[in-house]
Design an enzyme around this catalytic site. Sequence first.
Site: not given
Ligand SMILES: Cc1cc2nc3c(=O)[nH]c(=O)nc-3n(C[C@H](O)[C@H](O)[C@H](O)COP(=O)(O)OP(=O)(O)OC[C@H]3O[C@@H](n4cnc5c(N)ncnc54)[C@H](O)[C@@H]3O)c2cc1C
Length: 549
Positions: A333, A121-122, A154, A360, A118-119
């Site tokens: 609850q 913006g990605a 991460i 995930e 994850t990034e």
């Molecule tokens: C505590 C924690 C631990 C993590 N650990 C890791 C890790 O070890 N390694 C790693 O690489 N990542 C990790 N992540 C990242 C995680 O996998 C991402 O947060 C997740 O995939 C969602 O990406 P985002 O946060 O950018 O949300 P976004 O992709 O921006 O999504 C925001 C909202 O929009 C919705 N959405 C997104 N795209 C669409 C679409 N096309 N159509 C409709 N709705 C959409 C999503 O369902 C969500 O509700 C972690 C995250 C957290 C919170």
Amino acid sequence: MILASFRDFAKSELPDARLLELDARDEMPVETIRRMCGPELGIHLVFVPEEHGGMGGGAFDVYRVCEELARLDVGVATGLLATCLGSEPIRVGGTPAQRAYWFGRIAEEGLLMAYGATEPGAGSDLAALRTTATPIVEAGCTVGYRLQGNKQWISNGGVADACTILANAPGGPTWFVVDPHTPGFSAGRPEDKHGIRASNTAALSLDGVIVEPERLVGGVEGQGLLQAQAVFGYTRLMVAAFGLGAGWAALDRAIAYSRERVQAGAPLSEKQGYTHKLIVPHAVRLEAARAFVEETAERLDEAAADEPKNTEGAIAKYLATEAGNAAADAAIQALGGYGYTREYGVEKIRRDVRVTTIYEGTSEIMEMTIARDRWQLHLKTRGRHYHDRAAELEALHAAQPEVGAQFAALALHALAEVMEHMRVHRLTRHQHLLMRLGEFAALAEGTAAAARRAARATTGDLPEKSEPRLPAAGLAAVARCAARETALRIAGGGLRWVHGSASLADAELRVFEAALGLPAIQRAQAGALADLDAVSDALYGRAVPAAER
Ligand SMILES: Cc1cc2nc3c(=O)[nH]c(=O)nc-3n(C[C@H](O)[C@H](O)[C@H](O)COP(=O)(O)OP(=O)(O)OC[C@H]3O[C@@H](n4cnc5c(N)ncnc54)[C@H](O)[C@@H]3O)c2cc1C
């Protein structure tokens, strides 16, 4: 044996009081987790292939261990999951030498790893990744790569001994294994999170980090997204198990509490309005999800390596994590005011399990993944796919009439009809409808799995490692409850969204209603209350009168 040793270790090293303290202090118990991955317990060995010094656990073993870890604490479980995730690109895409080197080290040294996909913006859309890997070329040879970019959220980011990092090389997205001590690599401050505060989550910065060519996973650029895809069936099953573990941890606290708590002259466990709202429906959802998780684990263990079962992993994750969240919420609850305080633990579980529908792959991305795949099946089979699955359940009903297979069949027939009407009216162009299809397909498949699991329990054919909580009669009642509700939900929801978007003419609406089998689904609700009573009796260990058995 592994589960028993883990429980003993957890009892002495991570009792409730310590977990609450870690949560309050927002602290990862790094040393305890390292001990869990040391000679004392060696829990990490379940994830390591046998040829590299591990136990080579299959998907079923991994599911059971992950559930147990999450039952203790989803944050601690995440610390271990991150090592597994971090090493997955190497397992599926690494060269034999890379696999031997890294898994050998994980097995022997208990390395903690992180998975850097994850990034900022990605997130859901990993293809938008911006981190770059620029080859360093000397005398026509690639002697290394320079990594530049940022990673976000991460797990283990600030504590890992090695990280796998996804970056854009000239040939496309590629995984690299990076040593965090390399100049230019830095981890941000641990995030101040809503839950899983016993895990470390950090942003990573890669500012001109140089890695040797041997650190490119698989030795060929451009395989990164394929390698990430290839592990989803397996890794999403692990997060599904977290949903089950946390959901049941919360529900078990509520069950124990309700046995003791007396209100209006009797324990809450005797109050139908309490159990049938706050306990039983959540046990039903969790156990329907478990049925699907167990089937998927079995299929992953049987499947050839080129069958990653991504859609099944998505269904398992979606069902189990949504059920786990709902169960933990209901547990607050169920404990009333006590549930709302830290001391009783359920509010922590509620905060912890929240992440499982986000990381995930979010639940919405799961809905999309499931819908797209099952839509293709619908088209390829000219609308037969779910009708055929329903016919299988009708055959099961003929052999074992007590497991609700006929109700599950009604749900699957209704789903097939909803899909067909969506095709005729070209409704999947509406994203919301496509995602509702994903939801319906997951529910229907979970329900079908619950009927099959109850049937196998009745004939004593469940896998040896299957979770043993409920007896066969309890599983049959669970399956009937799940199937009735799912059939109603799919028929009602399907009608709502098809008619809600296509505004069918009266005659066509009547045809659609008949095709959905609404009258049969309504008739199938007979006995619903008695089955909730039966699940309640099974959960509370109450004797069922012989006449009703
Ligand atoms: C505590 C924690 C631990 C993590 N650990 C890791 C890790 O070890 N390694 C790693 O690489 N990542 C990790 N992540 C990242 C995680 O996998 C991402 O947060 C997740 O995939 C969602 O990406 P985002 O946060 O950018 O949300 P976004 O992709 O921006 O999504 C925001 C909202 O929009 C919705 N959405 C997104 N795209 C669409 C679409 N096309 N159509 C409709 N709705 C959409 C999503 O369902 C969500 O509700 C972690 C995250 C957290 C919170």
